[in-house]
Design a protein around this motif. Structure first.
Motif, PDB file in Angstrom:
ATOM      1  N   ASP A 189      33.601  52.386   4.749  1.00  0.00           N
ATOM      2  CA  ASP A 189      33.260  51.012   5.096  1.00  0.00           C
ATOM      3  C   ASP A 189      34.225  50.018   4.455  1.00  0.00           C
ATOM      4  OD1 ASP A 189      32.341  51.742   2.601  1.00  0.00           O
ATOM      5  OD2 ASP A 189      30.654  50.330   2.629  1.00  0.00           O
ATOM      6  N   HIS A 190      35.076  50.500   3.536  1.00  0.00           N
ATOM      7  CA  HIS A 190      36.055  49.639   2.873  1.00  0.00           C
ATOM      8  C   HIS A 190      37.427  50.008   3.431  1.00  0.00           C
ATOM      9  CE1 HIS A 190      37.027  46.791  -0.287  1.00  0.00           C
ATOM     10  NE2 HIS A 190      38.038  47.553  -0.670  1.00  0.00           N
ATOM     11  N   ASP A 191      37.895  49.229   4.399  1.00  0.00           N
ATOM     12  CA  ASP A 191      39.134  49.615   5.084  1.00  0.00           C
ATOM     13  C   ASP A 191      40.232  48.587   4.873  1.00  0.00           C
ATOM     14  OD1 ASP A 191      38.267  47.533   6.657  1.00  0.00           O
ATOM     15  OD2 ASP A 191      37.769  48.770   8.386  1.00  0.00           O
ATOM     16  N   ALA A 192      41.438  48.956   5.334  1.00  0.00           N
ATOM     17  CA  ALA A 192      42.612  48.095   5.191  1.00  0.00           C
ATOM     18  C   ALA A 192      43.517  48.296   6.395  1.00  0.00           C
ATOM     19  CB  ALA A 192      43.362  48.431   3.904  1.00  0.00           C
ATOM     20  N   LEU A 193      44.399  47.352   6.593  1.00  0.00           N
ATOM     21  CA  LEU A 193      45.355  47.480   7.686  1.00  0.00           C
ATOM     22  C   LEU A 193      46.205  48.731   7.498  1.00  0.00           C
ATOM     23  CD1 LEU A 193      46.693  43.852   8.240  1.00  0.00           C
ATOM     24  CD2 LEU A 193      45.578  45.294   9.952  1.00  0.00           C
ATOM     25  N   LEU A 194      46.340  49.490   8.551  1.00  0.00           N
ATOM     26  CA  LEU A 194      47.091  50.737   8.486  1.00  0.00           C
ATOM     27  C   LEU A 194      48.514  50.501   8.000  1.00  0.00           C
ATOM     28  CD1 LEU A 194      46.988  53.617  11.022  1.00  0.00           C
ATOM     29  CD2 LEU A 194      49.190  52.665  10.430  1.00  0.00           C
ATOM     30  N   THR A 195      49.144  49.448   8.497  1.00  0.00           N
ATOM     31  CA  THR A 195      50.543  49.185   8.141  1.00  0.00           C
ATOM     32  C   THR A 195      50.706  48.750   6.690  1.00  0.00           C
ATOM     33  OG1 THR A 195      50.254  46.963   9.080  1.00  0.00           O
ATOM     34  CG2 THR A 195      51.290  48.636  10.476  1.00  0.00           C
ATOM     35  N   ASP A 196      49.623  48.282   6.049  1.00  0.00           N
ATOM     36  CA  ASP A 196      49.689  47.882   4.644  1.00  0.00           C
ATOM     37  C   ASP A 196      49.392  49.044   3.702  1.00  0.00           C
ATOM     38  OD1 ASP A 196      50.268  45.308   5.392  1.00  0.00           O
ATOM     39  OD2 ASP A 196      48.208  44.585   5.200  1.00  0.00           O
ATOM     40  N   PHE A 197      48.678  50.032   4.166  1.00  0.00           N
ATOM     41  CA  PHE A 197      48.143  51.050   3.265  1.00  0.00           C
ATOM     42  C   PHE A 197      48.689  52.457   3.524  1.00  0.00           C
ATOM     43  CE2 PHE A 197      44.657  53.990   2.009  1.00  0.00           C
ATOM     44  CZ  PHE A 197      44.642  53.698   0.653  1.00  0.00           C
ATOM     45  N   TYR A 198      48.941  52.804   4.770  1.00  0.00           N
ATOM     46  CA  TYR A 198      49.250  54.188   5.132  1.00  0.00           C
ATOM     47  C   TYR A 198      50.624  54.632   4.616  1.00  0.00           C
ATOM     48  CZ  TYR A 198      49.750  58.349   8.077  1.00  0.00           C
ATOM     49  OH  TYR A 198      49.922  59.635   8.531  1.00  0.00           O
ATOM     50  N   VAL A 199      50.669  55.873   4.140  1.00  0.00           N
ATOM     51  CA  VAL A 199      51.911  56.517   3.720  1.00  0.00           C
ATOM     52  C   VAL A 199      52.057  57.799   4.529  1.00  0.00           C
ATOM     53  CG1 VAL A 199      53.181  57.603   1.829  1.00  0.00           C
ATOM     54  CG2 VAL A 199      51.793  55.555   1.392  1.00  0.00           C
ATOM     55  N   TYR A 201      42.029  50.706  16.224  1.00  0.00           N
ATOM     56  CA  TYR A 201      42.730  51.769  15.515  1.00  0.00           C
ATOM     57  C   TYR A 201      43.802  51.252  14.561  1.00  0.00           C
ATOM     58  CZ  TYR A 201      40.515  54.874  18.910  1.00  0.00           C
ATOM     59  OH  TYR A 201      39.601  55.561  19.669  1.00  0.00           O
ATOM     60  N   SER A 202      43.719  50.012  14.158  1.00  0.00           N
ATOM     61  CA  SER A 202      44.717  49.429  13.256  1.00  0.00           C
ATOM     62  C   SER A 202      44.274  49.448  11.801  1.00  0.00           C
ATOM     63  CB  SER A 202      45.028  47.983  13.662  1.00  0.00           C
ATOM     64  OG  SER A 202      45.722  47.957  14.881  1.00  0.00           O
ATOM     65  N   TYR A 203      43.074  49.976  11.525  1.00  0.00           N
ATOM     66  CA  TYR A 203      42.552  50.006  10.166  1.00  0.00           C
ATOM     67  C   TYR A 203      42.195  51.433   9.771  1.00  0.00           C
ATOM     68  CZ  TYR A 203      42.127  44.925  10.490  1.00  0.00           C
ATOM     69  OH  TYR A 203      42.398  43.589  10.626  1.00  0.00           O
ATOM     70  N   ILE A 204      42.357  51.727   8.492  1.00  0.00           N
ATOM     71  CA  ILE A 204      41.955  53.023   7.948  1.00  0.00           C
ATOM     72  C   ILE A 204      41.199  52.785   6.651  1.00  0.00           C
ATOM     73  CG2 ILE A 204      43.833  54.331   8.990  1.00  0.00           C
ATOM     74  CD1 ILE A 204      45.335  54.161   6.348  1.00  0.00           C
ATOM     75  N   PRO A 205      40.279  53.700   6.272  1.00  0.00           N
ATOM     76  CA  PRO A 205      39.530  53.516   5.024  1.00  0.00           C
ATOM     77  C   PRO A 205      40.433  53.672   3.808  1.00  0.00           C
ATOM     78  CG  PRO A 205      39.027  55.645   6.013  1.00  0.00           C
ATOM     79  CD  PRO A 205      39.834  54.883   7.028  1.00  0.00           C
ATOM     80  N   VAL A 206      40.138  52.899   2.786  1.00  0.00           N
ATOM     81  CA  VAL A 206      40.915  52.981   1.559  1.00  0.00           C
ATOM     82  C   VAL A 206      40.723  54.329   0.883  1.00  0.00           C
ATOM     83  CG1 VAL A 206      41.233  51.968  -0.740  1.00  0.00           C
ATOM     84  CG2 VAL A 206      40.858  50.493   1.238  1.00  0.00           C
ATOM     85  N   ALA A 207      39.521  54.910   1.019  1.00  0.00           N
ATOM     86  CA  ALA A 207      39.232  56.227   0.447  1.00  0.00           C
ATOM     87  C   ALA A 207      38.315  56.974   1.400  1.00  0.00           C
ATOM     88  CB  ALA A 207      38.584  56.091  -0.930  1.00  0.00           C
TER      89      ALA A 207
END
Length: 471
Positions: A234-244, A223-229
């Motif tokens: 399938d294209h995800d990023a670290l939640l702490t780097d991307f989430y607002v 649960y540490s990754y979320i999709p960029v869009a």
């Protein structure tokens, strides 16, 4: 007695000196020559013609001493079992006393290690006892080996006791009271020999610590990754780097005559403390979080989960990514169980079954845990149950509790220390049949404002550039 007791070196004084020499021996050993001399002296004492010649116990002792001298003494399994049983009782009693004396200086990190060492030491003694099950007699020649094993086990227990004194450093007042209560109950029931309350207390603590550690590891991985869009999962990023964090508002809901009237006032929620804790300091029990499709209900649930992990297992590298108020609020939940309802078996409709199959079985030490362990935690600890995606789950019509409504919510037993937060789309929230008592709080996730949108775009650009460069 027939022996001349007025002499300075009579047989009674000789026997007394033998006892003193053995008791005060530094290594509890005796030479063969001295042993023969000791046995002869004791035989002379117990064979006194005037006082002990007709004493049956004395004569039986003489026979055993003569057999020991001739190396023909047979020691039965029962004899050794009784000695070992006594050692086990004394060892557990000693551990209980040590725990009570050191209870004011206990450290959580030491409890599991202490319990493991204690159980291993006690088990060693019990293994020695069980190994004698098929032995009818033990000769004097093999007695040394058995005694050596027993003494080694007792020595290990003494080491554990010293470790307890040295390693137990700090414990909260509530934990101290709990342990003292268990020890006092044990004394009142006069069950020192069993030692079960003390061992059970430490074992439960160790098991719960292991479950929490495994939960954090699982959440960090899954649960540490979320999709960029939304359309590119399938294209995800670290939640702490991307989430607002999106704006949250609390919606007041009032029921009158079976209709739901939403009042115009909406109160902003600035932190997780506002989200979970009432003004009187108590936790909300039933929280429903609604948002339109694509706004970020699952991402919000993952952020809550990630904040709980950071609160209970801090990572200094990402500490600046979290608000202190949010971390403080999540520390109040000793356990968090997050269930993705889209992944739950279609035949399951009660919470414990969902946790067991969808979460517990995914933990790395799942074979150690059971549904009963989860129920104990839910009943005794402050827990957050995070159900993500109620709109993606339908209640099975084959429910063994007789529920046939596909829009019904999962069966969740009422527990004083549990908070249930469910993410759901607005249309599903309208059709779910909930009573007033089943909704403590309705929270809306709103769309990002201009400044938050710019921050999200900046994060997305940074993430995509980093991934492109790495490739």
């Amino acid at each position: 007695m027939a022996a001349p007791l007025n002499q300075s070196n009579n047989v009674c004084l000789q026997a007394r000196d033998i006892g003193r020499k053995i008791r005060h021996s530094a290594d509890l050993s005796v030479s063969d020559t001295d042993l023969v001399q000791y046995i002869d002296t004791l035989i002379n004492l117990l064979s006194d013609q005037k006082y002990l010649s007709t004493d049956q116990n004395a004569q039986q002792a003489v026979v055993k001493l003569k057999n020991l001298k001739a190396n023909k003494l047979a020691i039965t399994t029962e004899d050794i079992t009784n000695v070992i049983d006594d050692a086990i009782r004394q060892s557990i009693k000693s551990q209980g006393d040590i725990a009570l004396q050191a209870v004011s200086t206990t450290r959580d990190e030491a409890l599991v290690e202490i319990e493991d060492k204690k159980c291993k030491s006690l088990q060693l003694l019990k293994d020695i006892k069980s190994s004698l099950a098929n032995v009818q007699t033990v000769t004097a020649e093999s007695l040394d080996r058995i005694i050596a094993e027993k003494l080694s086990a007792i020595h290990n227990i003494k080491i554990v006791a010293e470790n307890e004194k040295r390693e137990l450093k700090s414990i909260g007042s509530s934990e101290r009271a709990l342990l003292q209560e268990e020890l006092q109950k044990n004394r009142d029931r006069k069950q020192r020999s069993a030692g079960l309350p003390i061992i059970g207390y430490f074992r439960k603590r160790g098991l719960r610590k292991s479950i929490k550690k495994d939960l954090i590891s699982f959440y960090e991985e899954c649960y540490s990754y979320i999709p960029v869009a939304p359309l590119a999962e399938d294209h995800d990023a670290l939640l702490t780097d991307f989430y607002v964090e999106p704006p949250l508002t609390s919606v007041d809901v009032q029921r009158k005559f079976r209709s739901r009237k939403q009042l115009s006032s909406k109160m902003p929620i600035h932190s997780y403390s506002d989200l979970f804790i009432r003004r009187d300091g108590k936790m909300y029990k039933h929280i429903y979080v609604t948002a339109k499709a694509g706004v970020g209900k699952t991402s919000f649930a993952k952020k809550v989960c990630k904040t709980w992990c950071q609160a209970h297992s801090p990572n200094k590298e990402i500490k600046h990514k979290f608000k202190k108020a949010d971390l403080d609020a999540m520390k109040k939940f000793e356990f968090l169980f997050m269930i993705s309802l889209r992944d739950v078996e279609t035949s399951e409709c009660d919470l414990e079954s969902m946790i067991t199959s969808s979460l517990l079985n995914c933990l790395k030490s799942h074979s150690r845990y059971s549904r009963l362990d989860i129920e104990d935690i839910l009943n005794e600890k402050t827990c957050l149950l995070l159900l993500d995606g109620l709109d993606e789950w339908a209640h099975p019509t084959s429910c063994d509790k007789g529920c046939r409504d596909v829009h019904a919510i999962p069966h969740i037993p009422a527990r004083e220390q549990c908070t249930v937060m469910t993410t759901i789309r607005p249309w599903k929230f309208e059709v779910v049949k909930l009573g007033t008592s089943q909704i403590d709080r309705h929270v809306e996730i709103n769309e990002l404002n201009d400044s938050a949108s710019k921050e999200l775009i900046s994060n997305a650009v940074t993430v995509l550039n980093t991934q492109t460069q790495s490739n």
